[in-house]
Design an enzyme around this catalytic site. Structure first.
Site, PDB file in Angstrom:
ATOM      1  N   SER A 120       0.850  -1.198   0.000  1.00  0.00           N
ATOM      2  CA  SER A 120       0.000   0.000   0.000  1.00  0.00           C
ATOM      3  C   SER A 120       0.878   1.238   0.000  1.00  0.00           C
ATOM      4  O   SER A 120       1.787   1.350   0.825  1.00  0.00           O
ATOM      5  CB  SER A 120      -0.919   0.029   1.225  1.00  0.00           C
ATOM      6  OG  SER A 120      -2.018  -0.784   0.986  1.00  0.00           O
ATOM      7  N   THR A 134     -12.013  -0.246  -7.382  1.00  0.00           N
ATOM      8  CA  THR A 134     -12.561   1.022  -7.872  1.00  0.00           C
ATOM      9  C   THR A 134     -13.734   0.786  -8.835  1.00  0.00           C
ATOM     10  O   THR A 134     -14.730   1.518  -8.795  1.00  0.00           O
ATOM     11  CB  THR A 134     -11.440   1.857  -8.537  1.00  0.00           C
ATOM     12  OG1 THR A 134     -10.402   2.044  -7.555  1.00  0.00           O
ATOM     13  CG2 THR A 134     -11.936   3.216  -8.985  1.00  0.00           C
TER      14      THR A 134
HETATM   15  C1  FMN Z   1     -10.091   3.469  -0.427  1.00  0.00           C
HETATM   16  C2  FMN Z   1      -9.195   2.310  -0.742  1.00  0.00           C
HETATM   17  C3  FMN Z   1      -8.731   1.497   0.286  1.00  0.00           C
HETATM   18  C4  FMN Z   1      -7.889   0.418   0.009  1.00  0.00           C
HETATM   19  N1  FMN Z   1      -7.448  -0.382   1.029  1.00  0.00           N
HETATM   20  C5  FMN Z   1      -6.601  -1.421   0.744  1.00  0.00           C
HETATM   21  C6  FMN Z   1      -6.119  -2.256   1.785  1.00  0.00           C
HETATM   22  O1  FMN Z   1      -6.470  -2.133   2.951  1.00  0.00           O
HETATM   23  N2  FMN Z   1      -5.252  -3.241   1.434  1.00  0.00           N
HETATM   24  C7  FMN Z   1      -4.824  -3.464   0.154  1.00  0.00           C
HETATM   25  O2  FMN Z   1      -4.047  -4.386  -0.106  1.00  0.00           O
HETATM   26  N3  FMN Z   1      -5.308  -2.687  -0.842  1.00  0.00           N
HETATM   27  C8  FMN Z   1      -6.159  -1.678  -0.581  1.00  0.00           C
HETATM   28  N4  FMN Z   1      -6.626  -0.903  -1.597  1.00  0.00           N
HETATM   29  C9  FMN Z   1      -6.141  -1.175  -2.983  1.00  0.00           C
HETATM   30  C10 FMN Z   1      -7.133  -2.035  -3.771  1.00  0.00           C
HETATM   31  O3  FMN Z   1      -7.379  -3.276  -3.151  1.00  0.00           O
HETATM   32  C11 FMN Z   1      -6.603  -2.280  -5.206  1.00  0.00           C
HETATM   33  O4  FMN Z   1      -5.431  -3.053  -5.141  1.00  0.00           O
HETATM   34  C12 FMN Z   1      -6.271  -0.989  -5.930  1.00  0.00           C
HETATM   35  O5  FMN Z   1      -7.258  -0.011  -5.678  1.00  0.00           O
HETATM   36  C13 FMN Z   1      -6.147  -1.197  -7.453  1.00  0.00           C
HETATM   37  O6  FMN Z   1      -7.313  -1.813  -7.979  1.00  0.00           O
HETATM   38  P1  FMN Z   1      -8.536  -0.988  -8.609  1.00  0.00           P
HETATM   39  O7  FMN Z   1      -7.975  -0.093  -9.665  1.00  0.00           O
HETATM   40  O8  FMN Z   1      -9.456  -2.036  -9.151  1.00  0.00           O
HETATM   41  O9  FMN Z   1      -9.153  -0.239  -7.481  1.00  0.00           O
HETATM   42  C14 FMN Z   1      -7.493   0.157  -1.340  1.00  0.00           C
HETATM   43  C15 FMN Z   1      -7.976   0.964  -2.374  1.00  0.00           C
HETATM   44  C16 FMN Z   1      -8.826   2.043  -2.097  1.00  0.00           C
HETATM   45  C17 FMN Z   1      -9.324   2.891  -3.239  1.00  0.00           C
END
Ligand code: FMN
Length: 331
Positions: free
Chosen positions: A175, A307
């Site tokens: 993260s 997302t």
């Molecule tokens: C608000 C928010 C909180 C997130 N919290 C975590 C988390 O606690 N642990 C983690 O591994 N990824 C976390 N992520 C990342 C997502 O799991 C994902 O890997 C990342 O957003 C990329 O994928 P996407 O484009 O489909 O969102 C978070 C993303 C967002 C937007």
């Protein structure tokens, strides 16, 4: 039917949710998710043996995974009935964390489509309260419990503690919005020890979630360290670190379609480099069925998104499943 519902959600997101202040939109979205029994509606799920995959030996009814973000048991229970083949929890830490101060999430609209930038900072109730809240959660699909630590001992202890309630455990070392885990990517030797300790502590398969910000380190050190530690699953990956002056931390993790090209590239390269030694979860930017299909074609075992769940709504998983089934050989 599914495409009509998806279009209605798009109108709701575009006309209402995306115009409200982010915190209000989150409150409304999560309240609706808790309140509406969408998961009881058979319309979202599609069971077909042709969709099944195995991840680290665990059978998933399909390869579509809700990525880490939610720790609320009611939301996780709902998500398990919304078509996903597995659902991931937010990264859980030993102690409760309030997260970074507001604003810790803003929208980011690019030519690729609507995305987010967050510096959530692992807002979570901490291990003990999380475990208590998970009691009684029925695993309609496998639950992937994500954990985040600072030290080797943290990861081993967290993994040992969550194993009884997890079908798989995901080690978040990526993260971008807190020093807590991001710097693991810069300490590969120590990381290897942490991965080995975590894998030994787990009675279920372990996955490691890596950062798209370190493609060279991932390929040269981190993935080989995971394989050497007996970890068979890599989730590629987390949000991409960007500067963002609107956030309290002035930087955060970009997610959504702007990061999709890098995700596709990372999955393709990783599959080519490591062959069948790994199961790969392709996460980052999936917000349409064709992107999920492209990742699977590039060598992903499964795909994850968060997302897209916000911007495209709860119908996206079913739309992806329909697309996958349409190209599967006839039973
Ligand atoms: C608000 C928010 C909180 C997130 N919290 C975590 C988390 O606690 N642990 C983690 O591994 N990824 C976390 N992520 C990342 C997502 O799991 C994902 O890997 C990342 O957003 C990329 O994928 P996407 O484009 O489909 O969102 C978070 C993303 C967002 C937007």
């Amino acid at each position: 039917m599914v495409s009509v519902a998806a279009a209605a959600y798009r109108a709701f997101y575009g006309g209402v949710l995306s115009r409200l202040p982010e915190q209000t939109a989150i409150r409304i979205g999560q309240s609706l998710l808790r309140a509406l029994p969408l998961d009881r509606c058979p319309f979202f799920t599609l069971r077909d043996p042709r969709l099944e995959v195995t991840l680290g030996g665990v059978r998933l009814p399909n390869p579509v995974i809700l990525a880490a973000m939610y720790y609320d048991a009611r939301i996780l229970a709902r998500a398990m009935g919304l078509g996903f083949g597995a659902v991931t929890t937010k990264s859980i830490t030993r102690q409760p964390r309030p997260g970074h101060p507001l604003p810790n999430l803003v929208r980011s609209v690019t030519a690729a489509g609507p995305g987010l930038v967050n510096c959530n900072g692992f807002q979570n109730p901490g291990l003990d309260a999380f475990l208590a809240s998970m009691r009684g959660l029925r695993h309609r699909v496998p639950l992937i419990v994500s954990v985040a630590g600072e030290s080797e001992e943290d990861y081993a202890d967290l993994v040992r503690a969550v194993t009884p309630i997890a079908d798989l455990v995901e080690l978040n070392i990526s993260s971008p919005n807190t020093k807590l885990v991001y710097t693991w990517s810069e300490r590969p030797r120590q990381l290897r020890e942490a991965l080995e300790g975590a894998r030994r502590a787990a009675a279920v398969p372990v996955s490691v979630k890596i950062s798209p910000d370190f493609p060279d380190e991932n390929e040269r050190h981190i993935i080989p360290a995971a394989i050497a530690a007996g970890i068979q699953i890599v989730n590629y990956g987390n949000a991409r670190r960007v500067d963002e002056p609107r956030l309290s931390q002035k930087a955060g993790g970009l997610s959504g379609p702007a990061i999709f090209p890098a995700t596709l590239d990372n999955v393709r390269r990783t599959r080519k480099r490591f062959g069948a030694a790994l199961d790969i979860v392709g996460t980052g930017g999936v917000d349409a069925p064709d992107k999920a299909v492209a990742l699977l074609d590039a060598g992903a075992t499964a795909i994850g998104y968060f997302t897209g769940f916000v911007t495209r709504g709860p119908f996206l998983a079913r739309r992806i499943l329909d697309a996958l089934l349409a190209r599967a050989p006839r039973a």
